[in-house]
Design an enzyme around this catalytic site. Structure first.
Site, mmCIF file in Angstrom:
data_model
loop_
_atom_site.group_PDB
_atom_site.id
_atom_site.type_symbol
_atom_site.label_atom_id
_atom_site.label_comp_id
_atom_site.label_asym_id
_atom_site.label_seq_id
_atom_site.Cartn_x
_atom_site.Cartn_y
_atom_site.Cartn_z
ATOM 1 C CD GLU A 155 -0.956 -37.253 -33.656
ATOM 2 O OE1 GLU A 155 -1.270 -36.172 -33.094
ATOM 3 O OE2 GLU A 155 0.073 -37.895 -33.361
ATOM 4 C CG ASN A 156 -6.656 -39.377 -31.483
ATOM 5 O OD1 ASN A 156 -6.116 -38.296 -31.290
ATOM 6 N ND2 ASN A 156 -7.543 -39.877 -30.660
#
Lengths: 234, 207
Positions: free
Chosen positions: B47-48
């Site tokens: 998700e980064n």
């Protein structure tokens, strides 16, 4: 004669010259990846207090924004994850700092909303949890909670390449929250590893148009620290 | 015999269809990444801001700006892409990620999950977990069967603060694979030699 408009500053301290106590600051980066190292170092030297800081982690492992956290310059923090940041955990327990924990997707969307002129939005994220307390609930296909835009006076972000208009290019996962924060802040200060003339970055490759950038400077002495180095097995 | 973490990871992977996407939480679920067979052609999302994670870097590819959501160095595979956090969570919230595999503190029969805080203890924050459980098409919880006090973490009702309501599809522990169906846990599989009584779950909660 029209004076040439320039966004280029000499360094972090001059770019931050009018940043003041009590202001709201957004700071880009995920953990230590993509943080504005020069601006953070400059803030450690500045006499500013009572800051509201919006940043995913507020630093990590004693580094990044932890440098101003331990100077007790931060009054309130918005973030999604503080694990790996013992200095913040201690201050939370001792109530030396007010922390609003925001689910990471809601966090990024609240910042994006501010930049995009969206006042609020509804999301199922957090429904039925502590996060929903006191928030308006509306049922669409599923129950959703209303979340509002997050604005800031200043944003400090770092890009690997930028031109003098502020067009930016980010390397790999260093992009994270930075373009969103640049759009959400009144004044966005960008530090770059490589400052180039306009035209040197192909327009196809611009990740953030310079319209959203007010100040830019050539950074220096980057550490680009790795928090957890794990290599493939030989 | 209880499963090892690797065997649990393999049980999780049995739920993956070919040519899909998966987000792996930090902690126990990271064991899944190393076990996914190449031929499944799965895109791992972090998700980064990356889709297409592929294991760990070599000396030549290691980079301070190429990390996963656990802030660990990673490598990518052909077809990978980078993006900002808004697009990344749009992938999640918009229902474009097929599976998420997260750790858990408690799961209840009503498909509720608690995995982000213990009141009065040190708080780490929820990170992306609340978005992931509400947005992913299928939510798989991979966790130890028992708490440190020896109590089963599969309950009639979660005692800890919720991460999400009515969101859990599958639970994989070292003792078996379970599907909460609203009022009970359906046992999909037990590890070899594990008996119903080993689960320490009230029989009225089991199906």
């Amino acid at each position: 004669m029209i004076k040439k408009n320039t966004k280029v500053f000499s360094d972090a301290l001059t770019a931050l010259h009018d940043f003041q106590s009590g202001m709201t600051l957004m700071s880009g980066g995920f953990g230590l990846c993509g943080i504005a190292e020069n601006c953070i170092d400059a803030l450690t030297q500045m006499n500013v207090t009572d800051l509201t800081v919006i940043s995913n982690n507020i630093g990590n492992s004693g580094r990044g924004l932890v440098k101003i956290l331990v100077q007790d310059k931060i009054k309130k923090a918005y973030c999604s994850y503080v694990g790996g940041n013992p200095d913040l955990e201690i201050r939370m327990l001792n109530k030396k700092i007010e922390v609003e924990l925001v689910p990471q997707g809601t966090f990024s969307e609240r910042i994006r909303a501010a930049g995009m002129g969206i006042r609020a939005f509804y999301t199922p994220t957090g429904f039925g949890t502590l996060i929903a307390e006191g928030k308006e609930i509306k049922v669409f296909d599923r129950p959703c909670i209303m979340e509002t835009a997050l604005h800031a006076d200043f944003a400090i972000i770092k890009a690997q390449r930028g031109d003098t208009f502020g067009n930016l290019w980010f390397k790999e996962t260093a992009r994270n929250f930075s373009p969103l924060m640049a759009m959400a802040a009144k004044t966005t200060i960008v530090e770059v590893e490589e400052l180039v003339e306009v035209g040197e970055i192909d327009p196809h490759d611009i990740h953030l148009p310079g319209l959203f950038v007010q100040r830019i400077f050539q950074g220096k002495n980057y550490k680009n620290e790795i928090e957890f180095l794990i290599m493939e097995k030989e | 015999m209880a499963w090892t973490n690797t065997e649990m990871a393999d049980e999780v992977i049995l739920f993956f269809k070919p040519n899909t996407s998966v987000n792996l939480g930090i902690g126990m679920p990271t064991a899944v990444a190393e076990r996914i067979p190449d031929e499944l052609n799965i895109m791992i999302h972090s998700e980064n801001g990356v889709l297409g994670v592929s294991g760990r870097p070599s000396k030549n590819t290691v980079s301070a700006t190429l990390i996963n959501a656990g802030k660990e160095t990673i490598a990518i595979k052909n077809g990978a892409s980078y993006f900002d956090s808004s697009m990344s969570f749009g992938m999640i919230r918009g229902g474009h990620i097929d599976y998420c595999v997260l750790g858990g503190m408690e799961v209840d029969a009503a498909r509720n999950l608690a995995n982000w805080m213990v009141p009065g203890k040190k708080v780490t924050g929820m990170g992306g977990a609340m978005d992931l459980v509400n947005g992913s098409k299928q939510v798989i919880i991979m966790m130890t069967h028992f708490s440190k006090d020896g109590v089963a973490k599969l309950l009639a009702r979660c005692q800890l603060p919720f991460t999400g309501l009515d969101v859990v599809d599958i639970v994989v522990t070292e003792l078996g694979v379970f599907k909460p169906n609203g009022s009970k846990f359906k046992i999909l599989k037990l590890a070899n030699g594990v008996l119903m009584s080993d689960l320490k779950i009230e029989s009225t909660l089991l199906e």
